[in-house]
Design an enzyme around this catalytic site. Structure first.
Site, PDB file in Angstrom:
ATOM      1  CB  THR A  13      -0.948   0.021   1.214  1.00 31.08           C
ATOM      2  OG1 THR A  13      -0.199   0.182   2.426  1.00 31.08           O
ATOM      3  CG2 THR A  13      -1.758  -1.266   1.294  1.00 31.08           C
ATOM      4  N   GLY A  14       0.364   2.306  -0.595  1.00 31.45           N
ATOM      5  CA  GLY A  14       1.142   3.543  -0.660  1.00 31.45           C
ATOM      6  C   GLY A  14       2.475   3.342  -1.335  1.00 31.45           C
ATOM      7  CB  SER A  15       3.668   0.742  -3.383  1.00 31.41           C
ATOM      8  OG  SER A  15       2.465   0.355  -4.008  1.00 31.41           O
ATOM      9  CB  THR A  16       2.781   5.937  -6.119  1.00 32.39           C
ATOM     10  OG1 THR A  16       2.467   6.806  -5.029  1.00 32.39           O
ATOM     11  CG2 THR A  16       1.548   5.113  -6.487  1.00 32.39           C
ATOM     12  N   GLY A  18       8.820   6.592  -2.515  1.00 31.63           N
ATOM     13  CA  GLY A  18       9.475   6.366  -1.231  1.00 31.63           C
ATOM     14  C   GLY A  18       9.720   4.911  -0.883  1.00 31.63           C
ATOM     15  CB  ILE A  19       9.668   3.203   2.430  1.00 36.67           C
ATOM     16  CG1 ILE A  19      10.789   4.018   3.088  1.00 36.67           C
ATOM     17  CG2 ILE A  19       9.684   1.765   2.940  1.00 36.67           C
ATOM     18  CD1 ILE A  19      10.589   4.235   4.584  1.00 36.67           C
ATOM     19  N   GLY A  20       7.637   2.646   0.009  1.00 37.56           N
ATOM     20  CA  GLY A  20       6.674   1.746  -0.610  1.00 37.56           C
ATOM     21  C   GLY A  20       7.076   1.344  -2.014  1.00 37.56           C
ATOM     22  CB  SER A 141       8.072   5.492  12.474  1.00 34.14           C
ATOM     23  OG  SER A 141       8.986   6.556  12.658  1.00 34.14           O
ATOM     24  CE1 TYR A 154       4.441   9.118  10.496  1.00 35.88           C
ATOM     25  CE2 TYR A 154       6.169   9.529  12.107  1.00 35.88           C
ATOM     26  CZ  TYR A 154       5.727   8.897  10.962  1.00 35.88           C
ATOM     27  OH  TYR A 154       6.562   8.042  10.291  1.00 35.88           O
TER      28      TYR A 154
END
Length: 264
Positions: A13-16, A18-20, A141, A154
Site C-alpha cells: 500500500t502507498g507504493s507510488t 518512497g519506501i513503498g 517508525s 504521527y
C-alpha cells in the site's frame, strides 16, 4: 541469501513513491507478482513504469484507491481479493504543534496510518491462514518509541501499529502466517527531500548533506549519522516477507540507524 517469491502475490500500500515504491521494486525483483497502490491512477502508472524499467521481467499491476477511507479499501479488495504478502506501508506525516491539531487531523492520521492496515489485514489474513502461509508487515517508525514533540499525532499512530502487529501475530499463532512491524528511522524519501529542499538551498548544500545535518541536529542519538536510503529500508521489509523469515513474527524490526538508544 537468495530470496525467491515466485508464485506469491504481494500488495504494497502507498507504493507510488518512497519506501513503498522501493519495497514493491524489491518484491518484484524477488519474483513476486506485485500490486502497486496509490491514490491516483497517474501516480500508480508512473510507479509501474519505474518498476518495469528497473525489473524488466516484473509482474506488476496497479490499483488506484484512497486507503484512508473504508471505500478505498473495498476498491482494493474488489480488484485483488487475495494475497500472500501484505505490506501496510501507506502513511502520512507532517509537523504540527499539539495545540494546533484539530480533532479532524487526529482522525485523518489514524484512519490513514492505522485503520488502512487494520481493514486490509482483517480482509486478507483469513485466506493466508487457510493456505498456512502468509506475510504481513506494518510500517511503524522510530517515532513510535521516540515520540516527536512536533508530530505527536504521527507518533501516536506509529505506536498503535506496534500494538496491532504484535497482537495480530499472537492471533495468527500456529497458522504459518507471520506478522511483523518494521521501524525505519530518518529516511531520504521524496517527502523528506521536499521537506529539506529549502534548508539545502539556503545553506548551499545537496539534499543528502542537508539530510545529514538534519540527523545530527534532530536525531543526535543516530549511530548511522545520516539518512537511510529507501532501498536500505526496503531490504529489511523484503526479508521479512521472505520464506527465510519464517521464524520471525511478532517482532519490531528496527532499521533506524541506531536512533533508538536501547538494546531491546
Amino acid at each position: 541469501m537468495h530470496i525467491e517469491l515466485s508464485g506469491r502475490t504481494a500488495i504494497v500500500t502507498g507504493s507510488t513513491a518512497g519506501i513503498g515504491l522501493a519495497t514493491a521494486r524489491g518484491l518484484a525483483a524477488a519474483g513476486a507478482t506485485v500490486v502497486v497502490n496509490g491514490r491516483t491512477r497517474e501516480a500508480v502508472d508512473r510507479a509501474l513504469q519505474e518498476i518495469m524499467a528497473a525489473v524488466p521481467a516484473a509482474k506488476v499491476y496497479g490499483v488506484a484507491a484512497d486507503l484512508g477511507q473504508a471505500e478505498g479499501c473495498e476498491t482494493l479488495l474488489a480488484a485483488q481479493p487475495a494475497c500472500d504478502i501484505l505490506v501496510n506501508n501507506v502513511g502520512i506525516f507532517g509537523p504540527q504543534d499539539f495545540f494546533d491539531i484539530p480533532d479532524s487531523e487526529w482522525t485523518r492520521f489514524f484512519d490513514v496510518n492505522v485503520m488502512s492496515g487494520v481493514r486490509l489485514s482483517r480482509a486478507y489474513l483469513p485466506g493466508m491462514a487457510r493456505q498456512q502461509w502468509g506475510r504481513v508487515v506494518f510500517l511503524s517508525s522510530e517515532s513510535a518509541l521516540n515520540i516527536p514533540a512536533d508530530m505527536i499525532h504521527y507518533g501516536m499512530t506509529k505506536t498503535a501499529l506496534l500494538s496491532v502487529s504484535r497482537g495480530l501475530a499472537k492471533r495468527m499463532s500456529g497458522t504459518g502466517v507471520t506478522v511483523n512491524a518494521v521501524l525505519p528511522g530518518p529516511t531520504l524519501s521524496e517527502g523528506v527531500a521536499a521537506m529539506l529542499k529549502a534548508d539545502a538551498e539556503a545553506a548551499g548544500q545537496t539534499i543528502a548533506q542537508a539530510g545529514t545535518a538534519f540527523v545530527k541536529a534532530h536525531r543526535p542519538s543516530s549511530i548511522l549519522q545520516r539518512l537511510a536510503t529507501v532501498d536500505e529500508v526496503a531490504n529489511l521489509i523484503v526479508y521479512a516477507c521472505s520464506p527465510q523469515a519464517s521464524a520471525t513474527t511478532g517482532a519490531a524490526l528496527r532499521v533506524d540507524g541506531g536512533v533508538v538508544d536501547t538494546i531491546a
